[in-house]
Design a protein around this motif. Structure first.
Motif, PDB file in Angstrom:
ATOM      1  N   ALA A   1      14.049 -11.777   0.131  1.00 36.15           N
ATOM      2  CA  ALA A   1      12.878 -12.087  -0.697  1.00 36.15           C
ATOM      3  C   ALA A   1      11.577 -11.924   0.066  1.00 36.15           C
ATOM      4  O   ALA A   1      10.561 -11.507  -0.510  1.00 36.15           O
ATOM      5  N   THR A   2      11.581 -12.245   1.361  1.00 40.73           N
ATOM      6  CA  THR A   2      10.370 -12.068   2.166  1.00 40.73           C
ATOM      7  C   THR A   2       9.993 -10.602   2.237  1.00 40.73           C
ATOM      8  O   THR A   2       8.835 -10.226   2.033  1.00 40.73           O
ATOM      9  N   ALA A   3      10.963  -9.774   2.542  1.00 35.59           N
ATOM     10  CA  ALA A   3      10.711  -8.340   2.637  1.00 35.59           C
ATOM     11  C   ALA A   3      10.220  -7.783   1.306  1.00 35.59           C
ATOM     12  O   ALA A   3       9.221  -7.046   1.249  1.00 35.59           O
ATOM     13  N   GLN A   4      10.896  -8.129   0.234  1.00 38.06           N
ATOM     14  CA  GLN A   4      10.526  -7.616  -1.086  1.00 38.06           C
ATOM     15  C   GLN A   4       9.089  -7.985  -1.443  1.00 38.06           C
ATOM     16  O   GLN A   4       8.333  -7.155  -1.964  1.00 38.06           O
ATOM     17  N   ALA A   5       8.693  -9.225  -1.141  1.00 42.55           N
ATOM     18  CA  ALA A   5       7.344  -9.676  -1.468  1.00 42.55           C
ATOM     19  C   ALA A   5       6.274  -8.914  -0.697  1.00 42.55           C
ATOM     20  O   ALA A   5       5.153  -8.755  -1.172  1.00 42.55           O
ATOM     21  N   LEU A   6       6.626  -8.439   0.500  1.00 44.02           N
ATOM     22  CA  LEU A   6       5.670  -7.722   1.342  1.00 44.02           C
ATOM     23  C   LEU A   6       5.724  -6.210   1.163  1.00 44.02           C
ATOM     24  O   LEU A   6       5.037  -5.467   1.856  1.00 44.02           O
ATOM     25  N   GLY A   7       6.537  -5.750   0.238  1.00 38.57           N
ATOM     26  CA  GLY A   7       6.634  -4.318   0.006  1.00 38.57           C
ATOM     27  C   GLY A   7       7.509  -3.594   1.008  1.00 38.57           C
ATOM     28  O   GLY A   7       7.436  -2.369   1.136  1.00 38.57           O
TER      29      GLY A   7
END
Length: 231
Positions: A177-183
């Protein structure tokens, strides 16, 4: 190990949105990538971590095959490091995070939700810290499970919690989720990014409940402002 569940009521989320603490996307299930959370800019945070006062006894590798080049640095009220991002999909088994999607999958995390279950990597932004070793002991530095982390990439800020521990000689890992939120590509096997990620871990705090991303954003925004004032 390669290394958000929203539990606040909708009214609470709306109140945070109105106050300007949460971005408009944060209360919905489909979070567009690379949107800043909170009111503190990435540029202002990065300006405070341009130099490193090393507090780790040595340096970390970013992957098993790389040399040790990453120190943990100290600031007033926080520690930080600049590294890559590998993807952690450990914790609750979901369609996105399981043995079928992640060759290194483990069905547990070092820190658990308020109901005792492991964290959920595909919905909760969390960061992995290295297990305590002779290089560095995160607990002795005031870093706690559930503590807030400002994760900065491509001039965007995402607030996450300390959610898991990883290999004791490797650093630079965060949840799907962290990665996804940061693109960043969140695929646990092929995703991540090789460099450009700054992790600022605020000391001596805990989000409660740990699984509330809204609570992490609220506390993170407060701590980020204090960090700017004190450094």
């Amino acid at each position: 190990m390669r290394i958000r569940t929203l539990t606040l009521a909708a009214a609470s989320g709306a109140a945070l949105l109105a106050a300007g603490v949460l971005p408009a996307h944060a209360t919905g299930a489909g979070r567009p990538a690379a949107v800043q959370e909170g009111t503190v800019s990435a540029a202002d945070l990065l300006a405070k971590v341009t130099s490193c006062q090393q507090i780790s006894n040595g340096k970390y590798r970013t992957d098993e095959e790389t040399s040790a080049t990453v120190p943990v640095c100290g600031k007033n009220g926080a520690v930080f490091w600049k590294a890559d991002m590998d993807i952690d999909c450990d914790g609750q088994r979901t369609a996105k995070c399981s043995e079928s999607t992640d060759p290194w999958y483990q069905d547990d995390t070092a820190f658990h939700q308020s109901d005792g279950k492991p964290l959920r990597a595909d919905t909760l932004p969390y960061v992995v810290v290295p297990s305590s070793s002779g290089i560095w002991n995160y607990a002795s530095a005031g870093v706690k499970g559930g503590g807030v982390v400002a994760v900065i990439y491509n001039n965007k800020v995402e607030y996450a919690v300390v959610g898991d521990t990883g290999p004791d000689q490797i650093i630079g890992e965060a949840s799907y989720a962290t990665a996804q939120a940061l693109g960043i590509d969140p695929d646990p096997e092929t995703g991540g990014t090789d460099s450009g990620v700054t992790y600022i871990v605020f000391k001596n705090n805990q989000v409660s409940p740990i699984e509330s991303h809204s609570a992490a954003v609220t506390l993170g925004d407060k701590l980020a402002k204090q960090f700017l004032q004190n450094n």
